[in-house]
Write a protein that holds these residues in place. Structure first.
Motif, PDB file in Angstrom:
ATOM      1  N   ARG A 415       0.850  -1.203   0.000  1.00 12.86           N
ATOM      2  CA  ARG A 415       0.000   0.000   0.000  1.00 12.86           C
ATOM      3  C   ARG A 415       0.879   1.245   0.000  1.00 12.86           C
ATOM      4  O   ARG A 415       2.010   1.227   0.502  1.00 12.86           O
ATOM      5  N   ARG A 421       1.694   8.844  -1.415  1.00  6.86           N
ATOM      6  CA  ARG A 421       0.701   9.460  -2.296  1.00  6.86           C
ATOM      7  C   ARG A 421       1.174  10.821  -2.817  1.00  6.86           C
ATOM      8  O   ARG A 421       0.619  11.334  -3.788  1.00  6.86           O
ATOM      9  N   ALA A 432      -3.386   1.911  -7.629  1.00  7.98           N
ATOM     10  CA  ALA A 432      -2.936   2.178  -6.262  1.00  7.98           C
ATOM     11  C   ALA A 432      -4.077   2.423  -5.297  1.00  7.98           C
ATOM     12  O   ALA A 432      -3.891   2.363  -4.085  1.00  7.98           O
ATOM     13  N   ASP A 438      -8.724   0.021  -1.032  1.00  7.87           N
ATOM     14  CA  ASP A 438      -7.532  -0.807  -1.116  1.00  7.87           C
ATOM     15  C   ASP A 438      -6.998  -0.831  -2.544  1.00  7.87           C
ATOM     16  O   ASP A 438      -7.744  -0.688  -3.512  1.00  7.87           O
ATOM     17  N   PRO A 439      -5.680  -1.071  -2.703  1.00  9.07           N
ATOM     18  CA  PRO A 439      -5.109  -1.167  -4.051  1.00  9.07           C
ATOM     19  C   PRO A 439      -5.619  -2.401  -4.784  1.00  9.07           C
ATOM     20  O   PRO A 439      -5.973  -3.421  -4.169  1.00  9.07           O
TER      21      PRO A 439
END
Length: 700
Positions: A415, A421, A432, A438-439
């Motif tokens: 993550r 980010r 992502a 969630d990815p």
């Protein structure tokens, strides 16, 4: 206006035949000696003339006014000292022309254009729009520095008078860039050819040298002196990939008579830095399932020169095989890590164990290599947590994290962290997800637990939230640490896979200082001439406003809005061409909008040289407004068009005496009965002449 016209009753060939017949008859009578031959010939010609229908045509003539075209140069160079006041005389000159009898004035304004002063095109367009027979003259109020001389007409039907702005004692010193490269290899010198040039009436105290300040990407400028009028080669070394902005400024000369302007004393040159080849050293500690991942990535890039070593037989391995019988290449440790380490842009340790292959001083040399600007990337596996870990070598002080000694053997989905980010290495990776979602990636199966060093950036996390990808800057160089060797699972499509190649490519290129992956960056893109689009990348939660310093030294601010985490954008329109400095805190950037010195200011000393050929061909004149406004007057065609009287100088405008015909009246020269009487009288005269002596032959 009266003219003789013909309205024939028969075709012209018939009338011509009748006239020829009359002449033949007269000639025959003359040859025969008959009296009255002349009267007969005149009678035939009179009949032919009567059939031609001669008439007098009288027209009503209306006089037309003369037209004068006045071109007013209102470009930026006319705002130089003293010229604006001189241009105010255009109103007085226009009033004097309008006061002339039978004269009309056409005023044409020539403004700013990105290509300079396009006065010739405006002159040709204005002259073509007026009747040639009515054009009395063209007057141009300008500094004479036009940028489209090829558009001048070859000649004019009327005189061209050039009234120059400026002063005879004007002078200027300018910086001329003769040749500048668009691209350059990083770390290798390129040459910019330039010269400093004087124009006009240069004062004696101007000196023969000029002082230049040279700065690359807004860094501390280098000051050097160059001779005036001599072409020089300036060596510049691009320091990084992408745009390297070279700013050159010339100090204004300290003279009693100041130069006209300092707008042409600076230049900005953008040199795109490119790498010849990226040299990467890949050292694989032992064969494993993902060993070819790095090799395939780097070999697929044509711009990368890769040297790859895999340690298949460490020194502690004793299998009894003599060295002379091995087909393996001995690891050239001294050559790579002592003699030629500076030749590499990146060193990658892939699951490398400390097994005594590299002496301690080699690790120290690698650490110095990083601090001096090199890059190291460690792709680790379980060995990172063992006693043979690089963290237990002299390389430990530059690593961005230290292992706890624990290996987490459980599946997890990588993550992005909050820093990830924002960081350009990981932001925007396909699949992502977001902070809440969630990815869309496959899982990895193990990783080494580490504790990041202060100041290091954790871009990705793994099992139990432990750091997975840690990035850090050490001195002038960079170090990246990937705490798992499971990235190859994404390449195999395990549970859907993930952006394996994109992630590894970004990590490698960030380590090699590619500009598009800098965490703190200020980017500016010029669009539509004067439109500036700004992008600010930062790891901070906010950015801006940007401070813009104009060419004249004034400042203003640009507000930025957050487009994505760590990415702030804004737009701004510059008021004029020139060099602009953008700054946000310690980060700054120099941008050239349009030419650093607009074309209007390349040559500023007034001169009529570009217009003189047309002035001479048209019989016009050149005079200076600094000597006073000349008096316009009408002169006859062929007379002189310039002179000086008791009240000052004057310029002549040709009186064309043009007119138009508003009506026509046509009446015959003689009525029909008069023609008949003339013809009959001529015939009777011929008969009487013959009858005087009986109409016979005259005696011999």
């Amino acid at each position: 206006m009266t003219a003789l016209r013909f309205d024939p009753a028969l075709p012209w060939w018939a009338i011509a035949s009748l006239a020829a017949l009359a002449l033949l008859v007269a000639a025959f009578a003359l040859w025969r000696g008959l009296r009255g031959w002349a009267w007969r010939g005149l009678a035939g010609l009179a009949a032919a003339l009567a059939l031609a229908g001669p008439a007098l045509e009288t027209g009503t003539r209306l006089g037309l006014s003369n037209i004068v075209v006045m071109l007013e140069d209102r470009s930026a160079s006319q705002d130089l000292p003293g010229r604006a006041a001189q241009m105010q005389g255009a109103e007085a000159l226009a009033a004097r022309i309008a006061a002339l009898p039978r004269t009309e004035l056409r005023r044409v304004t020539v403004g700013d254009d990105p290509d300079g002063t396009l006065l010739a095109a405006e002159l040709a367009r204005a002259v073509a729009a007026e009747p040639e027979e009515r054009l009395a003259g063209v007057i141009a109020l300008t500094d004479g520095q036009i940028h489209d001389p090829a558009m001048l007409p070859p000649d004019l039907p009327a005189p061209l008078h050039v009234l120059l702005t400026g002063q005879p004692e004007d002078w200027d010193r300018r910086l001329v860039i003769e040749e500048a490269p668009a691209f350059g290899l990083i770390g290798q010198e390129v040459e910019i050819r330039l010269r400093v040039e004087d124009q006009g009436d240069v004062p004696a105290d101007a000196g023969t040298t000029a002082s230049l300040r040279i700065s690359v990407d807004g860094e501390e400028p280098l000051v050097t002196a160059v001779p005036v009028g001599v072409s020089m080669a300036l060596p510049v070394t691009p320091g990084h990939a992408g745009q390297n902005v070279v700013q050159i400024e010339m100090e204004a000369p300290q003279t009693a008579a100041p130069e006209l302007t300092d707008r042409n004393n600076a230049a900005a040159i953008s040199i795109n830095g490119v790498r010849d080849r990226l040299r990467v050293l890949l050292v694989s500690g032992e064969p494993h399932a993902g060993e070819r991942t790095w090799r395939n990535l780097l070999k697929s890039d044509a711009a990368v020169d890769l040297i790859h070593f895999t340690i298949l037989r460490p020194p502690d391995k004793h299998d009894g095989v003599p060295v002379s019988e091995l087909s393996l290449i001995a690891f050239p440790t001294r050559e790579l890590f002592l003699e030629r380490i500076e030749d590499f842009d990146l060193i990658i340790f892939d699951r490398y164990r400390v097994r005594g292959i590299l002496p301690p001083e080699y690790y120290l040399n690698i650490a110095r290599y990083v601090e001096n600007g090199g890059a190291v990337l460690v792709a680790a596996g379980p060995e990172l947590a063992g006693v043979e870990s690089l963290s237990r070598s002299p390389l430990a002080p530059i690593l961005p994290a230290r292992p706890t000694g624990r290996v987490v053997e459980e599946a997890f989905v990588p993550r992005l962290s909050d820093e990830g980010r924002r960081h350009p290495v990981t932001t925007g990776l396909p699949g992502a997800g977001t902070a809440e979602a969630d990815p869309d990636w496959g899982r990895w199966l193990r990783m080494a637990e580490t504790i990041p060093e202060p100041g290091a950036q954790v871009a990705m996390t793994g099992a139990e939230g432990s750091p997975l990808l840690i990035l850090n800057r050490v001195g002038e160089g960079r170090v990246a640490l990937l705490t798992s060797d499971q990235v190859w699972l994404w390449g195999r499509g395990f549970e859907g896979g993930g952006p394996q190649l994109e992630l590894l490519r970004r990590i490698a290129h960030w380590s090699m200082k590619e500009p598009e992956l800098e965490e703190e960056a200020l980017l500016a893109d010029v669009r539509g001439g004067m439109q500036l689009s700004v992008t600010r990348r930062t790891m901070q939660p906010s950015a801006g406003p940007l401070t813009v310093t104009r060419p004249d030294g004034e400042t203003e601010e640009i507000a930025l809005t957050e487009e994505a985490p760590g990415r702030f954008t804004g737009s701004w329109t510059a008021p004029e061409p020139g060099l602009y400095r953008l700054a946000d805190g310690e980060i700054s950037r120099v941008v050239a909008l349009g030419p650093a010195a607009p074309r209007e200011f390349e040559e500023t000393v007034a001169s009529a040289a570009p217009l003189e050929p047309l002035v001479d061909a048209s019989g016009g004149s050149v005079s200076r407004l600094s000597d006073g406004l000349p008096e316009p007057r009408l002169v006859a065609q062929g007379r002189s068009t310039q002179g000086r009287g008791a009240l000052g100088s004057w310029i002549g405008l040709t009186d064309r005496d043009a007119a138009s015909v508003t009506g026509l009246e046509r009446r015959p020269v003689l009525p029909g009965w008069a023609w008949l009487a003339i013809i009959s009288g001529l015939i009777l005269a011929g008969w009487l002449a013959e009858g005087r002596r009986g109409g016979g032959r005259s005696p011999a």
